[in-house]
Design a protein around this motif. Structure first.
Motif, short mmCIF file in Angstrom:
data_model
loop_
_atom_site.label_atom_id
_atom_site.label_comp_id
_atom_site.label_asym_id
_atom_site.label_seq_id
_atom_site.Cartn_x
_atom_site.Cartn_y
_atom_site.Cartn_z
N PRO A 105 -1.09 -26.07 -19.77
CA PRO A 105 -0.96 -25.92 -21.44
C PRO A 105 0.53 -26.22 -21.61
N ASN A 106 1.26 -25.23 -20.93
CA ASN A 106 2.56 -25.12 -21.29
C ASN A 106 3.28 -26.77 -21.11
N ALA A 107 3.02 -27.17 -20.06
CA ALA A 107 3.61 -28.54 -19.71
C ALA A 107 3.06 -29.44 -20.45
N ILE A 108 1.66 -29.41 -21.27
CA ILE A 108 1.45 -30.42 -22.20
C ILE A 108 1.90 -30.26 -23.19
N LEU A 109 2.21 -29.15 -24.01
CA LEU A 109 3.20 -28.69 -24.98
C LEU A 109 4.56 -29.28 -25.00
N TRP A 110 4.99 -29.36 -23.68
CA TRP A 110 6.47 -29.68 -23.40
C TRP A 110 6.47 -31.36 -23.46
N LEU A 111 5.44 -32.08 -22.86
CA LEU A 111 5.24 -33.40 -23.01
C LEU A 111 5.03 -33.93 -24.47
N VAL A 112 4.36 -33.08 -25.21
CA VAL A 112 4.08 -33.65 -26.65
C VAL A 112 5.11 -33.44 -27.48
N ARG A 113 5.91 -32.34 -27.25
CA ARG A 113 7.21 -32.29 -27.84
C ARG A 113 8.35 -33.23 -27.73
N ASN A 114 8.69 -33.31 -26.19
CA ASN A 114 9.82 -33.93 -25.81
C ASN A 114 9.57 -35.43 -25.70
N HIS A 115 8.41 -35.88 -25.43
CA HIS A 115 8.03 -37.35 -25.34
C HIS A 115 6.71 -37.68 -26.31
N PRO A 116 6.90 -37.86 -27.43
CA PRO A 116 5.96 -38.19 -28.32
C PRO A 116 5.31 -39.47 -27.97
N GLU A 117 5.97 -40.31 -27.27
CA GLU A 117 5.77 -41.57 -27.14
C GLU A 117 4.57 -41.91 -26.10
N LEU A 118 4.47 -40.83 -25.44
CA LEU A 118 3.60 -40.74 -24.31
C LEU A 118 2.16 -40.84 -24.82
N LYS A 119 1.15 -41.67 -24.32
CA LYS A 119 -0.06 -41.74 -24.66
C LYS A 119 -0.92 -40.57 -24.00
N ASP A 120 -2.04 -40.08 -24.54
CA ASP A 120 -3.07 -39.18 -23.95
C ASP A 120 -3.26 -39.37 -22.43
N ALA A 121 -3.75 -40.67 -22.35
CA ALA A 121 -3.85 -41.04 -21.06
C ALA A 121 -2.74 -40.87 -19.89
N GLN A 122 -1.64 -40.83 -20.43
CA GLN A 122 -0.58 -40.81 -19.63
C GLN A 122 -0.31 -39.29 -19.25
#
Length: 231
Positions: A105-122
């Motif tokens: 969950p911490n890693a997902i939060l980091w990705l969502v905040r720092n790389h909003p261009e990433l899709k959910d599948a990525q």
């Protein structure tokens, strides 16, 4: 390591045309039904398929074929391959060790905040999670949202830097680059000051007009002569 026959039907065509093997022997070796081999021999099947020589590919020897032609009960055996090709691994969800699953969950939060261009599948591929979990964290509906802290999945060991860079580059492909925020340097074209023509320094040669100098000297000389005459 799997040792399987290459192009079974093309091999069966070659064996039908170039050997005296029985239909049952060819069918057993090529993994076909004897009636299908008979249809190949009758020209009713595999039309347009070019036969492939299993001897040239190193999957069968002439001695093995000769032995099978003499003994109808002999089963052809594949030769040991000279090059071992590893079996393709079936792709599936990324396995995450139990000791690191609590960090997802911490890693997902980091990705969502720092790389909003990433899709959910990525994101799911990177950290081995599900779309529902990503949605819960993005919408702050996760059961532990109050205690989550964004953490780099590479640092946590959930993904490699190469995989992360590859997914980010893939997501950024075709997107316009964001304009930098804050104070930035202006382009050189905007910072270059255009000097007006009136302010431009004059050429030294242009300043020194020979005629004007001599004229001035002549005027001074005439004044001196006038003074001498008055005296």
């Amino acid at each position: 390591m799997a040792n399987t026959l290459l192009m079974p039907k093309a091999t069966a065509v070659w064996l039908v045309d170039n050997t005296a093997l029985s239909f049952e022997q060819i069918a057993q070796f090529c993994g076909l039904h004897p009636l299908e081999v008979k249809a190949i021999a009758d020209g009713e099947s595999a039309q347009g398929i070019k036969g492939m020589d299993p001897i040239m590919t190193g999957q069968l020897t002439r001695d093995e074929i000769a032995r099978a032609e003499k003994d109808p009960n002999h089963r052809l055996k594949l030769s040991d391959p000279k090059v071992r090709v590893p079996e393709s691994k079936r792709k599936g969800p990324r396995y995450t060790p139990l000791s690191k699953r609590q960090d997802r969950p911490n890693a997902i939060l980091w990705l969502v905040r720092n790389h909003p261009e990433l899709k959910d599948a990525q994101i799911a591929r990177l950290v081995g999670t599900t779309k529902s979990t990503i949605d819960q964290i993005r919408d702050r509906k996760h059961w532990n949202s109050a205690n989550l802290q964004p953490m780099d999945p590479v640092t946590l060991g959930l993904a490699s830097q190469i995989d992360l860079d590859m997914e980010v580059n893939r997501a950024s492909r075709g997107r316009e680059q964001a304009q930098p925020a804050g104070d930035t340097l202006l382009p050189a074209a905007l910072t270059e000051r255009v000097v007006p023509a009136a302010e431009k320094p004059k050429d030294e040669d242009a300043e020194l007009d020979a005629n004007a100098v001599f004229a001035k000297l002549s005027a001074l000389k005439s004044k001196d002569e006038d003074k001498d005459d008055e005296e």
